[in-house]
Design a protein around this motif. Structure first.
Motif, mmCIF file in Angstrom:
data_model
loop_
_atom_site.group_PDB
_atom_site.id
_atom_site.type_symbol
_atom_site.label_atom_id
_atom_site.label_comp_id
_atom_site.label_asym_id
_atom_site.label_seq_id
_atom_site.Cartn_x
_atom_site.Cartn_y
_atom_site.Cartn_z
ATOM 1 N N ALA A 51 6.103 -6.019 9.657
ATOM 2 C CA ALA A 51 5.825 -5.375 8.378
ATOM 3 C C ALA A 51 7.110 -4.740 7.837
ATOM 4 C CB ALA A 51 4.732 -4.323 8.551
ATOM 5 N N ALA A 52 6.999 -4.020 6.739
ATOM 6 C CA ALA A 52 8.133 -3.304 6.151
ATOM 7 C C ALA A 52 7.641 -1.941 5.700
ATOM 8 C CB ALA A 52 8.714 -4.083 4.973
ATOM 9 N N VAL A 53 8.394 -0.883 6.016
ATOM 10 C CA VAL A 53 7.964 0.479 5.730
ATOM 11 C C VAL A 53 9.034 1.206 4.921
ATOM 12 C CG1 VAL A 53 7.267 2.698 6.722
ATOM 13 C CG2 VAL A 53 6.596 0.567 7.858
ATOM 14 N N ALA A 54 8.643 1.729 3.763
ATOM 15 C CA ALA A 54 9.517 2.585 2.947
ATOM 16 C C ALA A 54 9.062 4.021 3.147
ATOM 17 C CB ALA A 54 9.441 2.190 1.474
ATOM 18 N N LEU A 55 9.990 4.895 3.500
ATOM 19 C CA LEU A 55 9.679 6.274 3.846
ATOM 20 C C LEU A 55 10.385 7.220 2.885
ATOM 21 C CD1 LEU A 55 8.584 8.459 5.841
ATOM 22 C CD2 LEU A 55 10.677 8.117 7.171
ATOM 23 N N GLY B 200 0.834 -1.197 0.000
ATOM 24 C CA GLY B 200 0.000 0.000 0.000
ATOM 25 C C GLY B 200 0.863 1.239 0.000
ATOM 26 N N MET B 201 0.438 2.260 -0.727
ATOM 27 C CA MET B 201 1.236 3.488 -0.828
ATOM 28 C C MET B 201 0.390 4.703 -0.477
ATOM 29 S SD MET B 201 3.572 4.854 -3.999
ATOM 30 C CE MET B 201 4.453 6.418 -3.908
ATOM 31 N N VAL B 202 0.942 5.545 0.394
ATOM 32 C CA VAL B 202 0.352 6.842 0.713
ATOM 33 C C VAL B 202 1.043 7.868 -0.168
ATOM 34 C CG1 VAL B 202 -0.017 8.580 2.494
ATOM 35 C CG2 VAL B 202 -0.113 6.155 3.089
ATOM 36 N N HIS B 203 0.324 8.379 -1.155
ATOM 37 C CA HIS B 203 0.925 9.271 -2.144
ATOM 38 C C HIS B 203 1.016 10.696 -1.613
ATOM 39 C CE1 HIS B 203 0.722 6.266 -5.417
ATOM 40 N NE2 HIS B 203 -0.370 5.860 -4.783
ATOM 41 N N GLN B 204 2.048 11.404 -2.093
ATOM 42 C CA GLN B 204 2.204 12.801 -1.714
ATOM 43 C C GLN B 204 1.019 13.625 -2.210
ATOM 44 O OE1 GLN B 204 5.290 16.504 -2.615
ATOM 45 N NE2 GLN B 204 5.915 14.424 -3.063
ATOM 46 N N GLY C 67 -2.192 -3.290 4.693
ATOM 47 C CA GLY C 67 -0.879 -3.195 4.068
ATOM 48 C C GLY C 67 0.216 -3.732 4.970
ATOM 49 N N ARG C 68 1.064 -4.604 4.433
ATOM 50 C CA ARG C 68 2.216 -5.128 5.171
ATOM 51 C C ARG C 68 3.519 -4.554 4.620
ATOM 52 N NH1 ARG C 68 2.074 -6.694 9.879
ATOM 53 N NH2 ARG C 68 3.595 -8.371 9.668
ATOM 54 N N ILE C 69 3.497 -4.135 3.370
ATOM 55 C CA ILE C 69 4.595 -3.347 2.801
ATOM 56 C C ILE C 69 4.003 -1.969 2.576
ATOM 57 C CG2 ILE C 69 6.186 -3.059 0.869
ATOM 58 C CD1 ILE C 69 6.103 -6.087 0.470
ATOM 59 N N VAL C 70 4.360 -1.034 3.432
ATOM 60 C CA VAL C 70 3.744 0.290 3.452
ATOM 61 C C VAL C 70 4.737 1.311 2.918
ATOM 62 C CG1 VAL C 70 2.656 2.054 4.887
ATOM 63 C CG2 VAL C 70 2.319 -0.374 5.417
ATOM 64 N N ILE C 71 4.329 2.037 1.884
ATOM 65 C CA ILE C 71 5.169 3.076 1.277
ATOM 66 C C ILE C 71 4.562 4.429 1.601
ATOM 67 C CG2 ILE C 71 6.121 3.979 -0.878
ATOM 68 C CD1 ILE C 71 5.682 1.130 -2.064
ATOM 69 N N LEU C 72 5.333 5.293 2.227
ATOM 70 C CA LEU C 72 4.873 6.619 2.631
ATOM 71 C C LEU C 72 5.657 7.670 1.860
ATOM 72 C CD1 LEU C 72 4.920 6.002 6.501
ATOM 73 C CD2 LEU C 72 2.944 5.840 4.990
ATOM 74 N N ASP C 73 4.973 8.444 1.018
ATOM 75 C CA ASP C 73 5.621 9.486 0.222
ATOM 76 C C ASP C 73 5.368 10.834 0.887
ATOM 77 O OD1 ASP C 73 6.846 10.989 -1.701
ATOM 78 O OD2 ASP C 73 5.633 10.288 -3.377
ATOM 79 N N GLU C 74 6.387 11.387 1.534
ATOM 80 C CA GLU C 74 6.305 12.659 2.253
ATOM 81 C C GLU C 74 5.119 12.674 3.239
ATOM 82 O OE1 GLU C 74 8.574 14.796 2.210
ATOM 83 O OE2 GLU C 74 9.695 14.312 0.404
ATOM 84 N N PRO C 75 5.049 11.704 4.143
ATOM 85 C CA PRO C 75 3.867 11.607 5.000
ATOM 86 C C PRO C 75 3.767 12.704 6.057
ATOM 87 C CG PRO C 75 5.520 10.042 5.722
ATOM 88 C CD PRO C 75 6.035 10.650 4.443
ATOM 89 N N THR C 76 4.891 13.329 6.416
ATOM 90 C CA THR C 76 4.856 14.316 7.495
ATOM 91 C C THR C 76 4.893 15.746 6.982
ATOM 92 O OG1 THR C 76 7.278 14.324 7.783
ATOM 93 C CG2 THR C 76 6.024 12.680 9.016
ATOM 94 N N ALA C 77 4.751 15.926 5.661
ATOM 95 C CA ALA C 77 4.907 17.258 5.073
ATOM 96 C C ALA C 77 3.884 18.251 5.599
ATOM 97 C CB ALA C 77 4.808 17.168 3.546
ATOM 98 N N VAL C 78 2.678 17.794 5.929
ATOM 99 C CA VAL C 78 1.644 18.715 6.414
ATOM 100 C C VAL C 78 1.153 18.322 7.803
ATOM 101 C CG1 VAL C 78 0.837 19.494 4.156
ATOM 102 C CG2 VAL C 78 -0.081 17.375 5.111
#
Length: 523
Positions: free
Chosen positions: A193-197, A82-86, A161-172
């Motif tokens: 899990a595994a987290v890409a930041l 799963g990916m959290v997009h910017q 999501g077990r492979i979690v992708i966060l694209d600029e998650p703390t920007a706001v």
């Protein structure tokens, strides 16, 4: 133990532009792995391939050491990626719960109503664990940018999501929200899990990441241990050079140039009015930094200033007695108001139009490029090219390419180039360095200082307290649609943070501290 995700020798081009060239990335189970690099380095493109949004032209993708090929995000979701997009992928007219339901697995035999009711409870539980104040029944188009970010994060976690992708998650997010979220992601990783930041915030990398991969110009440069690598070394690796230190230079405030007196906004469907008797004054020659937890009226404040959001009462004044509240947006711009909105793709750019058209649209009403039906395209292209060069907008082969092909940071530079194409008298900048690397953020701050030093009044609205503290001459705190505290620069970080939290929603202030058992999934 098998690696969670491996990308090897990845190549990707967009309309002839090479975004990725022999890029590599390995994410292990149980870790938070950061991706660091300049705007346009290829970080988001690489993660979009991992999430199934793009197909690589060369290279391989492995999940659990097994080769995979994705034809779309649904294929990636089947592997619990799963990916959290910017830039958010939400349906504005749907509620929070309905948007999250769209991302859920479709093997549930219950009715839509039953699934929505169950999900509503799960949203509240997960939001509470993360310290997010989110109402599942709210429509997304009534939410602030920061609140939409929280919805995207909840959507990925609740989908399992077990492979979690966060694209600029703390920007706001505020300091407290960012720390709570990243602590939660680290706990999620420790549970297996595994987290890409993907981030530009060096402090987040050093505090929360187990490893960091550096990218430059579409290539992987190195993978380092952030705990044993200094901040200056990380910046140098990401940029290819160290940035010179910048000294804090205060402004020389003059008379009040912009003021809002007793401003309240009209309520919108499904949401209460967000501005409630707000009073604000910004002087010529100063940067007024407005801090606050997202969703406390910041977006409505910008919309009211630009004439997009009607106000129910109060006055908006520019240069003493000139009340601009009845003026159309173009008339306000003609008075020298420049704006940098938080949502650059929805409110500042038309992605399907060219870079030149996006640059020139703000100047068409001035007649600089002729009339609407006979535009001087040669002059427009020349001015756009000059702006691209002056403001260091990268990834531009020519100014006729679509603006949508720019990375997030370079898209922001294009917005700033257009807004500062002439000397503004009043600048309202909402999260202007969101998603920008340290070099680009420093350039934005230099532009804001230059506008201030030229006599403009600058209103800087940001959830990033570091940004506020670094350049503001005065600092206000907004909560529940009103200014509740003010501080002279440089300001006390703790006192400002306390004002932001203490005056916010009681339920938000009393959110439980995160514990590992509170990260939940709904399969």
């Amino acid at each position: 133990m098998a690696d969670a995700l491996t990308l090897t020798g990845i190549r990707k081009t967009f309309d002839g532009f090479v975004a990725l060239d022999d890029a590599h990335f390995t994410l292990r189970w149980g870790e938070v792995h950061a991706l660091l690099g300049e705007n346009g380095a290829g970080k988001s493109s690489l993660m979009n391939i991992a999430a199934g949004l793009y197909a690589p032209e060369a290279g391989s993708l492995h999940v659990d050491d097994n080769p995979v090929r994705f034809s779309g995000p649904r294929d990636a979701a089947a592997y619990r990626i799963g990916m959290v997009h910017q830039h958010f992928k939400l349906v504005p007219t749907f509620t929070v719960a309905e948007n999250i339901l769209l991302g859920m697995p479709r093997n549930d035999v219950r009715s839509h109503r039953q699934r929505l009711a169950s999900l509503t409870d799960a949203i509240r539980t997960q939001a509470s664990a993360l310290g997010f104040a989110i109402e599942p029944e709210r429509r997304v188009d009534t939410l602030s940018i920061a609140e939409q970010q929280r919805v995207e994060i909840l959507k990925v976690l609740l989908a399992g999501g077990r492979i979690v992708i966060l694209d600029e998650p703390t920007a706001v997010l505020t300091d407290a929200e960012a720390a709570r979220l990243l602590d939660a992601m680290k706990a999620l990783a420790r549970q297996g899990a595994a987290v890409a930041l993907v981030t530009h915030k060096i402090a987040d990398v050093r505090r929360h990441a187990d490893r960091v991969t550096i990218m430059r110009a579409g290539r992987t440069v190195s993978t380092l241990d952030p705990r044993t690598t200094s901040e200056s070394e990380l910046v140098g690796a990401a940029l290819g050079e160290a940035l010179p230190p910048t000294a804090r230079e205060p402004g020389s405030p003059g008379r009040v140039r912009f003021a809002m007196r007793g401003v309240s906004t009209a309520s919108r469907a499904g949401a209460p009015p967000m501005l409630k008797g707000l009073d604000l004054a910004v002087r010529a020659g100063e940067i007024y930094g407005l801090a606050g937890v997202g969703g406390n009226g910041q977006s409505e404040l910008v919309a009211a200033i630009m004439g997009i959001q009607p106000i129910a009462s109060g006055t908006i004044e520019l240069d003493d007695a000139r009340d601009i509240q009845t003026m159309r947006a173009e008339a306000r711009r003609a008075l020298g108001i420049a704006t940098i909105p938080a949502d650059r793709y929805r409110l500042a750019l038309a992605g399907a139009l060219s870079i030149a058209d996006n640059f020139g649209v703000a100047h068409l009403h001035e007649g600089r490029y002729g009339g609407l039906f006979r535009i001087d395209r040669r002059r427009l292209a020349a001015d756009a090219q000059t702006a691209v060069t002056t403001f260091d907008v990268r990834g531009v082969r020519n100014v006729q390419q679509k603006a949508a092909l720019l990375s997030g940071g370079n898209a922001q530079k294009l917005v700033i180039a257009r807004e500062f194409g002439r000397a503004p008298r009043f600048v309202v900048a909402h999260s202007p360095s969101r998603g920008l690397d340290v070099r680009a953020a420093a350039q934005v701050h230099a532009r804001l200082r230059a506008a201030r030093d030229a006599g403009a009044a600058v209103l800087l609205i940001s959830e990033d307290l570091d940004e506020i503290l670094s350049i503001a001459d005065r600092i206000g705190v907004i909560s529940r649609g009103a200014i509740v505290a003010e501080f002279d620069a440089p300001g006390d970080r703790h006192a400002i943070g306390q004002a932001m939290i203490a005056t916010h929603d009681d339920a938000r202030a009393e959110s439980p501290v995160f514990s590992e058992s509170k990260v939940s999934h709904v399969a």
